[in-house]
Design an enzyme around this catalytic site. Structure first.
Site, short mmCIF file in Angstrom:
data_model
loop_
_atom_site.label_atom_id
_atom_site.label_comp_id
_atom_site.label_asym_id
_atom_site.label_seq_id
_atom_site.Cartn_x
_atom_site.Cartn_y
_atom_site.Cartn_z
N LEU A 105 0.82 -1.07 -0.04
CA LEU A 105 -0.04 -0.06 0.09
C LEU A 105 0.87 1.16 -0.03
O LEU A 105 1.92 1.37 0.65
CB LEU A 105 -0.78 0.02 1.17
CG LEU A 105 -2.11 -0.92 1.35
CD1 LEU A 105 -2.85 -0.70 2.67
CD2 LEU A 105 -2.82 -0.87 0.06
N ASP A 106 0.37 2.39 -0.58
CA ASP A 106 1.34 3.58 -0.74
C ASP A 106 1.42 4.03 0.83
O ASP A 106 0.85 3.75 1.70
CB ASP A 106 0.50 4.65 -1.40
CG ASP A 106 0.30 4.29 -2.84
OD1 ASP A 106 1.00 3.26 -3.21
OD2 ASP A 106 -0.52 4.78 -3.54
N LYS A 107 2.53 4.70 0.98
CA LYS A 107 2.68 5.22 2.27
C LYS A 107 1.53 6.09 2.90
O LYS A 107 1.31 5.86 4.18
CB LYS A 107 4.01 6.32 2.22
CG LYS A 107 4.40 6.85 3.49
CD LYS A 107 5.71 7.71 3.61
CE LYS A 107 6.10 8.15 4.72
NZ LYS A 107 7.14 9.21 4.63
#
Length: 240
Positions: A105-107
């Site tokens: 998942l993106d940051k």
């Protein structure tokens, strides 16, 4: 009956090396079925026996499957020298060698991250051939249109010319910054954000709420983790 050497089990179920695991046993810090462990080469039945290290029970199952509610600001990575990762959030009782996040998942994206040490299972979840669905909730910076819903269903062409697989887009809350649900069967880099950008919309907030048929446990607060139950494994694969 599944028998393994005690030092091998300790090394795989903790963050100690095999050499250090032997030292722990000789130091009397390991208990086998309630008694002080006798030798590093003693056999342990993974199905029936118990092991404790410094009085704390060890999980003897061969593989571990964890559901984490990832908070924003944390990397979906095993380690990073400068920033916190999802493995930094794993509770001590679940920590063992070989753990990694299955998929990223993106940051700045929140929600369901599967953490495991089972590479074969992770491949089944992530393989493009499996088409295991991932469900997201997103808040965007402009109204949702029928054209966007139809476009997602037909397959969005990204700005670099890549054609995405058909996806489901639903409106959960209307308004100038509507709340939407997106269901994907693939996992390209920043895919949800790039799909909305194709319709001149920016994602303001994003959260993964399900993998396969398994929903993120609403009882998990951001940063919390729990073990995935045996009956939930098939749900992860979309078989229930």
């Amino acid at each position: 009956m599944h028998l393994e050497r005690m030092d091998k089990i300790l090394a795989s179920r903790t963050q100690y090396s095999r050499k250090d695991a032997k030292k722990l046993i000789w130091q009397g810090r390991v208990q086998h079925n309630g008694h002080r462990a006798a030798s590093p080469d003693a056999k342990v039945d993974l199905d029936a026996d118990t092991l404790e290290l410094d009085g704390k029970p060890l999980l003897l199952r061969k593989h571990l499957y964890l559901m984490m509610n990832k908070p924003a600001g944390v990397l979906s990575a095993a380690r990073d020298p400068k920033q916190p990762t999802v493995l930094d959030l794993v509770p001590e009782e679940y920590r063992r060698s070989g753990l990694f996040p299955a998929g990223r998942l993106d940051k700045d994206t929140e929600g369901f991250v599967l953490v495991t040490d089972d590479g074969d299972f992770a491949h089944r979840i992530l393989s493009p051939k499996r088409h295991v669905p991932k469900t997201y909730r997103a808040k965007i910076d402009g109204p949702l249109t029928e054209q966007m819903i139809k476009g997602f269903a037909e397959g969005v062409t990204l700005e670099d010319g890549v054609l995405c697989r058909p996806a489901q887009l639903l409106v959960l809350e209307e308004g100038e910054q509507p709340l939407c649900q997106v269901v994907l069967t693939q996992g390209m880099y920043h895919q949800v954000k790039r799909m909305f950008l194709a319709f001149d919309r920016r994602v303001l907030w994003l959260k993964r709420t399900a993998i396969g048929g398994l929903l993120l446990d609403e009882a998990l607060k951001p940063g919390e983790t729990r073990e995935i139950l045996d009956k939930e494994i098939k749900m992860l694969l979309g078989k229930i």
